[in-house]
Design an enzyme around this catalytic site. Structure first.
Site, PDB file in Angstrom:
ATOM      1  N   GLY A  19       2.533   7.883   8.188  1.00  0.00           N
ATOM      2  CA  GLY A  19       3.193   8.094   6.908  1.00  0.00           C
ATOM      3  C   GLY A  19       4.627   7.629   6.797  1.00  0.00           C
ATOM      4  O   GLY A  19       5.201   7.645   5.710  1.00  0.00           O
TER       5      GLY A  19
ATOM      6  N   GLU B 204       0.590   8.382  14.365  1.00  0.00           N
ATOM      7  CA  GLU B 204      -0.398   7.427  13.838  1.00  0.00           C
ATOM      8  C   GLU B 204       0.154   6.555  12.724  1.00  0.00           C
ATOM      9  O   GLU B 204      -0.313   6.625  11.591  1.00  0.00           O
ATOM     10  CB  GLU B 204      -1.591   8.197  13.252  1.00  0.00           C
ATOM     11  CG  GLU B 204      -2.199   9.234  14.117  1.00  0.00           C
ATOM     12  CD  GLU B 204      -3.185  10.124  13.337  1.00  0.00           C
ATOM     13  OE1 GLU B 204      -3.134  10.172  12.088  1.00  0.00           O
ATOM     14  OE2 GLU B 204      -3.995  10.756  13.992  1.00  0.00           O
TER      15      GLU B 204
ATOM     16  N   GLY C 276       0.764   3.435  10.313  1.00  0.00           N
ATOM     17  CA  GLY C 276       0.097   2.214   9.860  1.00  0.00           C
ATOM     18  C   GLY C 276       1.136   1.335   9.203  1.00  0.00           C
ATOM     19  O   GLY C 276       1.623   0.349   9.770  1.00  0.00           O
ATOM     20  N   ARG C 277       1.508   1.741   8.001  1.00  0.00           N
ATOM     21  CA  ARG C 277       2.454   0.976   7.196  1.00  0.00           C
ATOM     22  C   ARG C 277       3.739   0.642   7.957  1.00  0.00           C
ATOM     23  O   ARG C 277       4.231  -0.486   7.894  1.00  0.00           O
ATOM     24  CB  ARG C 277       2.804   1.786   5.946  1.00  0.00           C
ATOM     25  CG  ARG C 277       3.590   1.039   4.891  1.00  0.00           C
ATOM     26  CD  ARG C 277       4.061   1.998   3.799  1.00  0.00           C
ATOM     27  NE  ARG C 277       3.024   2.882   3.332  1.00  0.00           N
ATOM     28  CZ  ARG C 277       2.169   2.592   2.350  1.00  0.00           C
ATOM     29  NH1 ARG C 277       2.266   1.451   1.718  1.00  0.00           N
ATOM     30  NH2 ARG C 277       1.234   3.455   1.997  1.00  0.00           N
TER      31      ARG C 277
ATOM     32  N   ARG D  87      -2.337  -3.547  -4.347  1.00  0.00           N
ATOM     33  CA  ARG D  87      -1.347  -2.470  -4.425  1.00  0.00           C
ATOM     34  C   ARG D  87      -0.580  -2.421  -5.754  1.00  0.00           C
ATOM     35  O   ARG D  87      -0.404  -1.336  -6.308  1.00  0.00           O
ATOM     36  CB  ARG D  87      -0.379  -2.520  -3.234  1.00  0.00           C
ATOM     37  CG  ARG D  87      -1.086  -2.330  -1.885  1.00  0.00           C
ATOM     38  CD  ARG D  87      -0.118  -2.147  -0.731  1.00  0.00           C
ATOM     39  NE  ARG D  87       0.562  -0.871  -0.821  1.00  0.00           N
ATOM     40  CZ  ARG D  87       1.786  -0.686  -1.272  1.00  0.00           C
ATOM     41  NH1 ARG D  87       2.529  -1.702  -1.640  1.00  0.00           N
ATOM     42  NH2 ARG D  87       2.298   0.514  -1.353  1.00  0.00           N
TER      43      ARG D  87
ATOM     44  N   TYR E  91      -1.414   1.148  -7.385  1.00  0.00           N
ATOM     45  CA  TYR E  91      -0.368   2.176  -7.245  1.00  0.00           C
ATOM     46  C   TYR E  91       0.895   1.836  -8.033  1.00  0.00           C
ATOM     47  O   TYR E  91       1.934   2.444  -7.803  1.00  0.00           O
ATOM     48  CB  TYR E  91       0.082   2.307  -5.784  1.00  0.00           C
ATOM     49  CG  TYR E  91      -0.964   2.504  -4.740  1.00  0.00           C
ATOM     50  CD1 TYR E  91      -1.796   3.626  -4.750  1.00  0.00           C
ATOM     51  CD2 TYR E  91      -1.088   1.604  -3.685  1.00  0.00           C
ATOM     52  CE1 TYR E  91      -2.726   3.825  -3.736  1.00  0.00           C
ATOM     53  CE2 TYR E  91      -2.016   1.794  -2.668  1.00  0.00           C
ATOM     54  CZ  TYR E  91      -2.825   2.905  -2.709  1.00  0.00           C
ATOM     55  OH  TYR E  91      -3.725   3.098  -1.700  1.00  0.00           O
TER      56      TYR E  91
ATOM     57  N   CYS F  53     -10.397 -11.541 -14.031  1.00  0.00           N
ATOM     58  CA  CYS F  53     -10.624 -11.133 -15.416  1.00  0.00           C
ATOM     59  C   CYS F  53     -10.395  -9.639 -15.615  1.00  0.00           C
ATOM     60  O   CYS F  53     -11.333  -8.881 -15.854  1.00  0.00           O
ATOM     61  CB  CYS F  53     -12.030 -11.521 -15.844  1.00  0.00           C
ATOM     62  SG  CYS F  53     -12.277 -13.281 -15.695  1.00  0.00           S
TER      63      CYS F  53
HETATM   64  C1  LIG Z   1      -3.835   6.462   6.577  1.00  0.00           C
HETATM   65  C2  LIG Z   1      -3.594   7.366   7.710  1.00  0.00           C
HETATM   66  C3  LIG Z   1      -2.538   7.117   8.594  1.00  0.00           C
HETATM   67  C4  LIG Z   1      -1.550   5.994   8.405  1.00  0.00           C
HETATM   68  O1  LIG Z   1      -0.768   6.157   7.285  1.00  0.00           O
HETATM   69  P1  LIG Z   1       0.503   5.198   7.057  1.00  0.00           P
HETATM   70  O2  LIG Z   1       1.114   5.713   5.801  1.00  0.00           O
HETATM   71  O3  LIG Z   1       0.009   3.820   6.913  1.00  0.00           O
HETATM   72  O4  LIG Z   1       1.392   5.365   8.227  1.00  0.00           O
HETATM   73  C5  LIG Z   1      -2.411   7.954   9.673  1.00  0.00           C
HETATM   74  N1  LIG Z   1      -3.263   8.986   9.884  1.00  0.00           N
HETATM   75  C6  LIG Z   1      -4.275   9.258   9.048  1.00  0.00           C
HETATM   76  C7  LIG Z   1      -5.170  10.381   9.333  1.00  0.00           C
HETATM   77  C8  LIG Z   1      -4.479   8.465   7.931  1.00  0.00           C
HETATM   78  O5  LIG Z   1      -5.481   8.746   7.098  1.00  0.00           O
END
Ligand SMILES: *Cc1c(COP(=O)(O)O)cnc(C)c1O
Length: 406
Positions: A229, A263, A265-266, A302, A306, A332
Site C-alpha cells: 500500500g 507486500e 506492489g505499486r 487507471r 479511478y 469505442c
Molecule cells: C494489492 C495488494 C498488495 C499490494 O498493494 P500495493 O498498493 O500495490 O502496494 C499487497 N497485499 C495485498 C493483500 C494486496 O491485495
C-alpha cells in the site's frame, strides 16, 4: 522530464507503439530502500505480483531475494516459475476456490492468508484430506480509514477484506485447537496508494496488540504481515519515506519476536514504468480539442477506472501556444482517455506521448477489448533494452475460441 535517459523515438521505431517500458534499475533501488527500512529485524519483502506480473519482472525481484504476495493460484505459479522461494510465498484474497487451496497446500508455500470463517473451515477440511496441517495467517481488518481513494481502501469494516478483531481472535483459537491448521502469521492491508503514516501505525498497533493477546494463550505468531500500500508520486503527493514507514511499524512491535513481511506492489514498480503511445490525429469538436493516440483504456485503464492522474510528456510537437486537450484512444467508449484538459502545444501525427508512473496496475489490468492485442513490454537495465513480452497477435487472441471450427 522523463525519469529515464532514453531515446523514445528509437524505442518506438524498434518495437512499435503502444508499449510499456520498465526501468529495472529503479525497481531494484525501490526494493533495496524498503528492505533496508526493516533491517533491524528479520524481514521478507513479498512483491505483490498483481501490480506487474511479467515473469522477467518477478524474476528480477526474486533474484534480489524477494518473496511474493499472490492473489490467485496462477500468480503463485508465476512466482515459482520466476524463481521465488516457496517459503516466501503468501496466498491472499477473499475468494479462493477449493482447487486453489488444494494446489497451494500441495506447493507448500509459506502460508495461506485466510479472510473469512468459511474459508478457514475449507482450508481445514482440505488439509485434513491431505493429511498435512496447513500454515495460515488471518487477515485482520482493523477498521482504519487509510485516507486514500475509496476504490483502493481495504481496511474499513465496509470493505470486503479480512475479518474484524473479535472474529480474528475466534479464528485463531479455532485454528490453534485444530490438528489440521497451523496459525503462523497475522496479516493486515488497509489500502493502496497510502500517503499518510498515522493510519498505518494505528493499524499496526491494533494488530500487534492482538498478537500479544494471542501469545498469552500460547498462540505463537511468527510472521507479522503488514501488507502493501505504500504510495508513490503520480502528481504532487508527498509519499511516505520508507525509513519512517519501517520505524512506525517497528515502534509497535516492542517485545515481540516476529519476522516482518511487507507486500509492496505499486511502491516497487509504479514509478519505474512508462507507457509509450503515438499521436494519430488531432481534432476539435466545437471548442473541445482532442489528441487521438494509439494507446487506449484497454492498455492502461487507471485514468478511466479511478480518475487516476498520470504525468504525460510530449516528444515532438509543433511551435505554438500550449492549449488544453484531452488525450484519448481509439476504443469505442467515452471513458477512453489517458488525460483530460492537459495543456499541449500543437501536435502532429507520429509525435510520441510518454505516460509516466505506469509500472503498477498498467499492463496487468489490460484487456483485449475491441480486439486490441496487448502491447509489448520492454525492460531497461544497465542502459540496455530488451523485449520481455512480445506484442500479441491475432492468433493469440483467437486461440481459445475453437468452436467456430466445427
Ligand atoms: C494489492 C495488494 C498488495 C499490494 O498493494 P500495493 O498498493 O500495490 O502496494 C499487497 N497485499 C495485498 C493483500 C494486496 O491485495
Amino acid at each position: 522530464m522523463s525519469g529515464v535517459n532514453i531515446d523514445w523515438n528509437r524505442v518506438a521505431q524498434e518495437f512499435g507503439t503502444p508499449l510499456y517500458l520498465y526501468d529495472f534499475d529503479h525497481f531494484r533501488e525501490q526494493f533495496l530502500k524498503l528492505k533496508n527500512a526493516f533491517k533491524a529485524r528479520k524481514s521478507i519483502i513479498a512483491y505483490a505480483v498483481k501490480a506487474n506480473s511479467n515473469l522477467s519482472v518477478v524474476k528480477h525481484f526474486a533474484q534480489l531475494g524477494s518473496g511474493a504476495d499472490c492473489v490467485s493460484i496462477l500468480e503463485i505459479k508465476r512466482a515459482l516459475l520466476a524463481g521465488v522461494d516457496k517459503y516466501k510465498i503468501i496466498f491472499s484474497g477473499v475468494g479462493k476456490r477449493d482447487d486453489e487451496i488444494e494446489e497451494a497446500l500441495r506447493l507448500d508455500i509459506l502460508m495461506i492468508n485466510v479472510e473469512s470463517e468459511g474459508e478457514l473451515q475449507r482450508v481445514e477440511e482440505i488439509a485434513k484430506k491431505r493429511g498435512r496441517p496447513a500454515r495460515i495467517s488471518v487477515r485482520v481488518n482493523p477498521n482504519i480509514d487509510p485516507k486514500t481513494h475509496p476504490y483502493i481502501s481495504t481496511g474499513l469494516s465496509k470493505n470486503k477484506f479480512g475479518v474484524d478483531i473479535e472474529t480474528a481472535k475466534k479464528l485463531y483459537l479455532y485454528a490453534h485447537k485444530s490438528p489440521h491448521l497451523e496459525p503462523v502469521g497475522i496479516h493486515f492491508h488497509i489500502g493502496s496508494q497510502l500517503t499518510q503514516l498515522e493510519p498505518i501505525r494505528e493499524a499496526s498497533q491494533i494488530v500487534a496488540d492482538l498478537v500479544r493477546s494471542l501469545k498469552s494463550v500460547n498462540i505463537d505468531i511468527r510472521f507479522f504481515d503488514v501488507g502493501g500500500g505504500l504510495g508513490i508520486v503520480y502528481k504532487d503527493e508527498t509519499p511516505i519515506d520508507p525509513y519512517d514507514y519501517g520505524q512506525a511499524i517497528l515502534s509497535t512491535l516492542s517485545g515481540l519476536d516476529l519476522t516482518i513481511i511487507c507486500e509492496p506492489g505499486r511502491f516497487l514498480v509504479g514509478n519505474g514504468g512508462y507507457f509509450l503511445t503515438r499521436v494519430l490525429y488531432e481534432k476539435r469538436n466545437g471548442e473541445k480539442r482532442f489528441v487521438i493516440v494509439d494507446g487506449a483504456m484497454n492498455d492502461l485503464i487507471r485514468p478511466s477506472l479511478y480518475q487516476a492522474y498520470h504525468k504525460v510528456e510530449l516528444i515532438g510537437g509543433e511551435d505554438g501556444e500550449p492549449e488544453p486537450a484531452d488525450i484519448v484512444g481509439p476504443v469505442c467508449e467515452s471513458g477512453d482517455f489517458l488525460r483530460k484538459d492537459v495543456p499541449l502545444p500543437p501536435t502532429k501525427p507520429g509525435d510520441l506521448i510518454v505516460v509516466h508512473s505506469a509500472g503498477a496496475y498498467g499492463f496487468t489490468m489490460a484487456s483485449n477489448y475491441n480486439s486490441r492485442p496487448r502491447v509489448p513490454e520492454i525492460a531497461l537495465e544497465n542502459g540496455k533494452i530488451r523485449l520481455i513480452r512480445r506484442r500479441e497477435r491475432f492468433e493469440d487472441l483467437i486461440a481459445p475460441e475453437i468452436d467456430y471450427l466445427i
